[in-house]
Each structure stands twice: as C-alpha cells, then as structure tokens.
Design a protein around this motif. Structure first.
Motif, PDB file in Angstrom:
ATOM      1  N   ASP A 190     -13.573   2.650 -53.740  1.00 34.78           N
ATOM      2  CA  ASP A 190     -12.368   2.130 -54.363  1.00 34.78           C
ATOM      3  C   ASP A 190     -11.361   1.728 -53.292  1.00 34.78           C
ATOM      4  O   ASP A 190     -11.050   2.517 -52.402  1.00 34.78           O
ATOM      5  N   GLY A 191     -10.843   0.524 -53.374  1.00 37.46           N
ATOM      6  CA  GLY A 191      -9.889   0.034 -52.393  1.00 37.46           C
ATOM      7  C   GLY A 191      -8.458   0.460 -52.651  1.00 37.46           C
ATOM      8  O   GLY A 191      -7.558   0.127 -51.880  1.00 37.46           O
ATOM      9  N   GLU A 238     -12.005  -3.290 -54.293  1.00 38.25           N
ATOM     10  CA  GLU A 238     -13.109  -2.503 -53.765  1.00 38.25           C
ATOM     11  C   GLU A 238     -13.304  -2.806 -52.285  1.00 38.25           C
ATOM     12  O   GLU A 238     -12.924  -3.867 -51.806  1.00 38.25           O
ATOM     13  N   ILE A 239     -13.918  -1.872 -51.580  1.00 33.17           N
ATOM     14  CA  ILE A 239     -14.275  -2.067 -50.177  1.00 33.17           C
ATOM     15  C   ILE A 239     -15.798  -2.182 -50.105  1.00 33.17           C
ATOM     16  O   ILE A 239     -16.519  -1.345 -50.642  1.00 33.17           O
ATOM     17  N   TRP A 240     -16.288  -3.238 -49.453  1.00 28.15           N
ATOM     18  CA  TRP A 240     -17.715  -3.471 -49.249  1.00 28.15           C
ATOM     19  C   TRP A 240     -17.946  -3.714 -47.766  1.00 28.15           C
ATOM     20  O   TRP A 240     -17.081  -4.235 -47.080  1.00 28.15           O
ATOM     21  N   GLN A 241     -19.114  -3.344 -47.255  1.00 22.90           N
ATOM     22  CA  GLN A 241     -19.479  -3.657 -45.880  1.00 22.90           C
ATOM     23  C   GLN A 241     -20.632  -4.648 -45.901  1.00 22.90           C
ATOM     24  O   GLN A 241     -21.601  -4.487 -46.642  1.00 22.90           O
ATOM     25  N   LEU A 270     -15.044  -5.537 -45.989  1.00 21.01           N
ATOM     26  CA  LEU A 270     -14.335  -6.529 -46.788  1.00 21.01           C
ATOM     27  C   LEU A 270     -13.589  -5.859 -47.930  1.00 21.01           C
ATOM     28  O   LEU A 270     -14.033  -4.860 -48.488  1.00 21.01           O
ATOM     29  N   ARG A 271     -12.452  -6.454 -48.269  1.00 23.48           N
ATOM     30  CA  ARG A 271     -11.699  -6.068 -49.460  1.00 23.48           C
ATOM     31  C   ARG A 271     -12.065  -7.099 -50.522  1.00 23.48           C
ATOM     32  O   ARG A 271     -11.841  -8.285 -50.354  1.00 23.48           O
TER      33      ARG A 271
END
Length: 98
Positions: free
Chosen positions: A21-22, A53-56, A65-66
């Motif tokens: 969760d961002g 959200e936060i993703w790599q 990434l946001r």
C-alpha cells in the motif's frame, strides 16, 4: 494487465512485484509504540476505487514505482517513480490501450 514503467515503457504485470500500500505511514524506527507498529504491520484497508500502490519493476529496470490502480476494474491511471528524484510520470488513457 499492463503497467507502464516510466523508464522502460508498457510491460506485462508478470515483470513487476507488488510491494504494498502506497498510503501507509511507517512509525519511526526507534518507536516503541506497540499499537502503532501493530497497526502498521497488520491493519489493511480494502478500498473500492483508485488506490495508491508501490510496485517494483523486478523483471526490468528494478525501479520502484508509485502506481494508481482502480481496485474494481484494475485500470491503471498513472505510474511514477516512487522516489522524488525522478520527474517522469506516465499517464494512462483509455484511447492508448491496444
């Protein structure tokens, strides 16, 4: 689902790893407030609609990434580097989809 990396461009979701969760705020590392740490580790919201959200990009440039994703439709409205030192933002529009 396609996620547009601001560096690499549109990529399949299989290249990315969900990081969480961002919107959550981590307590200070030295904090001994058990209620704050318990809430940070265990409490989760389940929003309907747009969600930060936060993703790599683990299968590519490895950037964090946001991502703003609609939890009902899985439509991604924007992506940006999670760190503030990058200025690139990718906006997604319905007419851009294949």
């Amino acid at each position: 689902m396609l996620i547009t990396c601001p560096y690499c461009g549109p990529r399949d979701v299989i290249e990315f790893t969900y990081q969480g969760d961002g919107n959550r705020q981590r307590p200070q590392p030295a904090s001994q407030n058990l209620d704050a740490w318990n809430a940070y580790v265990y409490d989760r919201l389940n929003p309907a609609g747009d969600h930060n959200e936060i993703w790599q990009h683990s299968g590519g440039c490895r950037a964090h990434l946001r991502v703003v994703r609609n939890t009902l439709t899985h439509e991604i409205s924007s992506t940006a580097f999670a760190r503030g030192d990058h200025k690139s933002v990718a906006r997604h529009r319905a007419e851009d989809k294949p």
